[in-house]
Design an enzyme around this catalytic site. Sequence first.
Site, PDB file in Angstrom:
ATOM      1  N   CYS A 174       0.781  -1.232   0.000  1.00 24.39           N
ATOM      2  CA  CYS A 174       0.000   0.000   0.000  1.00 24.39           C
ATOM      3  C   CYS A 174       0.821   1.295   0.000  1.00 24.39           C
ATOM      4  O   CYS A 174       0.519   2.201  -0.793  1.00 24.39           O
ATOM      5  CB  CYS A 174      -1.033  -0.013   1.123  1.00 24.39           C
ATOM      6  SG  CYS A 174      -0.561  -0.856   2.637  1.00 24.39           S
TER       7      CYS A 174
ATOM      8  N   GLN B  35       1.087 -11.441  -3.473  1.00 23.17           N
ATOM      9  CA  GLN B  35      -0.338 -11.188  -3.313  1.00 23.17           C
ATOM     10  C   GLN B  35      -0.962 -10.768  -4.648  1.00 23.17           C
ATOM     11  O   GLN B  35      -0.297 -10.135  -5.473  1.00 23.17           O
ATOM     12  CB  GLN B  35      -0.565 -10.063  -2.297  1.00 23.17           C
ATOM     13  CG  GLN B  35       0.015 -10.335  -0.921  1.00 23.17           C
ATOM     14  CD  GLN B  35      -0.053  -9.117  -0.016  1.00 23.17           C
ATOM     15  OE1 GLN B  35       0.217  -8.004  -0.447  1.00 23.17           O
ATOM     16  NE2 GLN B  35      -0.416  -9.324   1.235  1.00 23.17           N
TER      17      GLN B  35
ATOM     18  N   HIS C 293      -8.131  -1.231   0.133  1.00 23.83           N
ATOM     19  CA  HIS C 293      -7.160  -2.318  -0.023  1.00 23.83           C
ATOM     20  C   HIS C 293      -7.978  -3.572  -0.347  1.00 23.83           C
ATOM     21  O   HIS C 293      -8.943  -3.876   0.358  1.00 23.83           O
ATOM     22  CB  HIS C 293      -6.400  -2.575   1.277  1.00 23.83           C
ATOM     23  CG  HIS C 293      -5.749  -1.377   1.887  1.00 23.83           C
ATOM     24  ND1 HIS C 293      -4.389  -1.253   2.028  1.00 23.83           N
ATOM     25  CD2 HIS C 293      -6.280  -0.240   2.423  1.00 23.83           C
ATOM     26  CE1 HIS C 293      -4.105  -0.113   2.633  1.00 23.83           C
ATOM     27  NE2 HIS C 293      -5.232   0.521   2.877  1.00 23.83           N
TER      28      HIS C 293
ATOM     29  N   ARG D  61       7.417 -11.157   5.208  1.00 27.44           N
ATOM     30  CA  ARG D  61       7.017 -10.966   6.602  1.00 27.44           C
ATOM     31  C   ARG D  61       7.802 -11.937   7.474  1.00 27.44           C
ATOM     32  O   ARG D  61       7.894 -13.127   7.145  1.00 27.44           O
ATOM     33  CB  ARG D  61       5.507 -11.169   6.770  1.00 27.44           C
ATOM     34  CG  ARG D  61       4.700 -10.135   6.004  1.00 27.44           C
ATOM     35  CD  ARG D  61       3.212 -10.304   6.145  1.00 27.44           C
ATOM     36  NE  ARG D  61       2.517  -9.357   5.282  1.00 27.44           N
ATOM     37  CZ  ARG D  61       1.207  -9.302   5.099  1.00 27.44           C
ATOM     38  NH1 ARG D  61       0.432 -10.162   5.757  1.00 27.44           N
ATOM     39  NH2 ARG D  61       0.664  -8.417   4.299  1.00 27.44           N
TER      40      ARG D  61
ATOM     41  N   HIS E 205      -5.186  -1.690  -4.948  1.00 26.43           N
ATOM     42  CA  HIS E 205      -5.713  -0.590  -4.151  1.00 26.43           C
ATOM     43  C   HIS E 205      -6.560   0.294  -5.056  1.00 26.43           C
ATOM     44  O   HIS E 205      -6.116   0.692  -6.139  1.00 26.43           O
ATOM     45  CB  HIS E 205      -4.585   0.215  -3.518  1.00 26.43           C
ATOM     46  CG  HIS E 205      -3.812  -0.576  -2.514  1.00 26.43           C
ATOM     47  ND1 HIS E 205      -2.702  -1.342  -2.866  1.00 26.43           N
ATOM     48  CD2 HIS E 205      -4.004  -0.780  -1.182  1.00 26.43           C
ATOM     49  CE1 HIS E 205      -2.252  -1.958  -1.776  1.00 26.43           C
ATOM     50  NE2 HIS E 205      -3.022  -1.641  -0.757  1.00 26.43           N
TER      51      HIS E 205
ATOM     52  N   LYS F  56     -12.879  -3.746   7.616  1.00 26.12           N
ATOM     53  CA  LYS F  56     -12.671  -4.557   6.418  1.00 26.12           C
ATOM     54  C   LYS F  56     -13.752  -5.624   6.287  1.00 26.12           C
ATOM     55  O   LYS F  56     -14.437  -5.974   7.245  1.00 26.12           O
ATOM     56  CB  LYS F  56     -11.296  -5.226   6.455  1.00 26.12           C
ATOM     57  CG  LYS F  56     -11.098  -6.241   7.570  1.00 26.12           C
ATOM     58  CD  LYS F  56      -9.712  -6.873   7.501  1.00 26.12           C
ATOM     59  CE  LYS F  56      -9.503  -7.860   8.654  1.00 26.12           C
ATOM     60  NZ  LYS F  56      -8.192  -8.531   8.588  1.00 26.12           N
TER      61      LYS F  56
ATOM     62  N   ASP G  35      -2.679  -8.325  -5.134  1.00 19.46           N
ATOM     63  CA  ASP G  35      -3.016  -7.136  -4.360  1.00 19.46           C
ATOM     64  C   ASP G  35      -3.476  -6.011  -5.281  1.00 19.46           C
ATOM     65  O   ASP G  35      -3.041  -5.920  -6.433  1.00 19.46           O
ATOM     66  CB  ASP G  35      -1.765  -6.692  -3.587  1.00 19.46           C
ATOM     67  CG  ASP G  35      -2.091  -5.746  -2.450  1.00 19.46           C
ATOM     68  OD1 ASP G  35      -3.276  -5.640  -2.100  1.00 19.46           O
ATOM     69  OD2 ASP G  35      -1.161  -5.118  -1.923  1.00 19.46           O
TER      70      ASP G  35
END
Length: 663
Positions: free
Chosen positions: A358, A405, A535, A387, A409, A489, A407
């Site tokens: 992000c 991911q 997100h 991570r 946004h 979320k 991912d």
Amino acid sequence: MSEQSSVQNPVNLRLPDGSVRTFDKPVTGTTLAADIGPGLLKAALAVKVNGDVWDLDREIEADSDVSIITKRDTEEALDILRHDCAHVMAEAVQELFPGTQVTIGPNIQDGFFYDFARDKPFTEEDLAVIEKRMHEIVARDEKITREVWARDEAIAHFTEIGEKYKAEIITDLPANGPITVYRQGNWKDLCRGPHLPSTGKLGDAFKLMKVAGAYWRGDSKNAMLTRIYGTCWTDKKELKDYLHRLEEAEKRDHRKLGREMDLFHLQEEAQGSVFWHPQGYTVWLQMEKYIRNRLQEAGYVEVKTPQLLDSKFWEQSGHWAKFRENMFVVPDEIPNTEEEGPILSGEGKLMALKPMNCPAHVQIFKQGIKSYRDLPIRMAEFGCCHRNEAHGALHGLMRVRQMTQDDAHIFCREDQITEETVNFCNLLSQVYNDLGFPEFKVLLATRPEKRSGTDAEWDLAEKRLEDALKETGLDYGFAPGEGAFYGPKLEFHLNDAIGRTWQCGTLQLDPNIPKLLGASYVGEDGNRHTPVMLHRAVLGTLERFIGIMIEHYAGKLPLWLAPTQAVVAPIVSDAHGYASDVHAKLKAAGIRAEVDLRNEKINYKVREHSHAKVPVILVVGMREAEDNKVSIRRLGSNDQTVMDLDEAIAALVQESTMPSGNA
């Protein structure tokens, strides 16, 4: 019904159906259940009072909303049953093995555990003996009663009987809090409760599963204890179904199938990072291609951002305070040819491998001036993130340190939140249906204890997300306190083939990070405004979702996703030439095919390729060569279908088409 209109201080108890029962003095759950009917009294396990679960014999002293908990109230009943099962196990252990100390015994998913301190650790062989005694304790139907003790009295008692761990727990409890002890026959334990009225209510739908080592309070500096795990259910059918799921899960374990299918491996020298083999990387590429196609159809633009970013971005966004211990941090060093070694670039400057994408996407958004007309901007990235998960938490593809991911946004205006949420839910529904997961559950996760932003901002964000969720028409529940630190979320939990639930997709409404990182757009009024950032991820991480897919399909992946879609296996060496021609035509048609020309019997070849989960085996001999045909054998079937070669290829091409319609 007991009504006393003349009493001075009646206790009014409102039931779930809205009816009220009035009593002239404080009343226990047992009395209430008996007042409603003998059937309910027999089935009663506990009572819920204003949302809190109490023991049946605890008095209700004021007007309250109440309900009687029975085994039909699955979630709450299971929580109590498993808690009691842990106590019955502890009683059995101390009867069988005098001198053993009990420490803590909480509920966990699908069961419970209890940690024991004993000079000689328990073994798997001890479980059957302990379980047998547990059934005897249930048959004794020992009454369970709650007692409130003075703090010093409790410490002294447990110290005197040699239960030093219990004494330590009490010492660490808040000084002004009540100390509750539950007596179970002649056995007792420190516990907050609640519990069943007696051990006989537990039933016999439990089983002890395994033993393991565990440090006292999870600290390796403390003593090693023995942990015994068990499972407990409301009836024997549920227990049987659970044990069957475990058996199926073992067969479907993606780590086992990954080895058999030669998909990937992991090793100590790269903890939590996956070595993808050619077959496994083919699956990866197909999954990535599929989700990329769906994103392009949905109007996303794809970007690529650095893996290593200055720590200032994480400090500004709030991730540094929240996730610092789970981030891989490195000093920004300038190589130095002198003997004293590298030099830090700037005073103590640090860089971090990104744990999420992000802040980097905000940096792209900030390049140039954005107008309200430019929004929404749907920015996607197959971003490689890291991570620092604990070694003990790593689990195959399901829990890794390096992950990619799907991912994205969405930068949007406040008036676009509803539409973008609906669009995302439609996208997710389509993807899950394509991949074989038509059923999923939605939870709205609300503000956690530690969070960014004000309560007023959270009130507004939660309302907006719930209003948008209502617009989707999806049924949903709540996950209190489980929101991200920057906003509420939506969690999407899918069900696999053996009934397990996996939380994969997410949509997070974030009004905070864009503001913290200085993102803005020019509104219709000519002023600067902060965009809302959504997100969102559908699969979550590709590693984990591929692991879920392998287990869901037990390795028998859909044809479009299978790494090797077909193998041509000649029966005799004279058919090698025709087998090679068939293989070439399959490859030319876009089928991921191999040809097996080894000097082995056809049954051996079929068995080996079936073990590797190849979906289609095309068996050819001289008869098939003369007639330009193939005998098709599907994975999991002993039947063979003879088809014209061109017809077979056309059918396989159609079947192997990616669900999004793009090959």
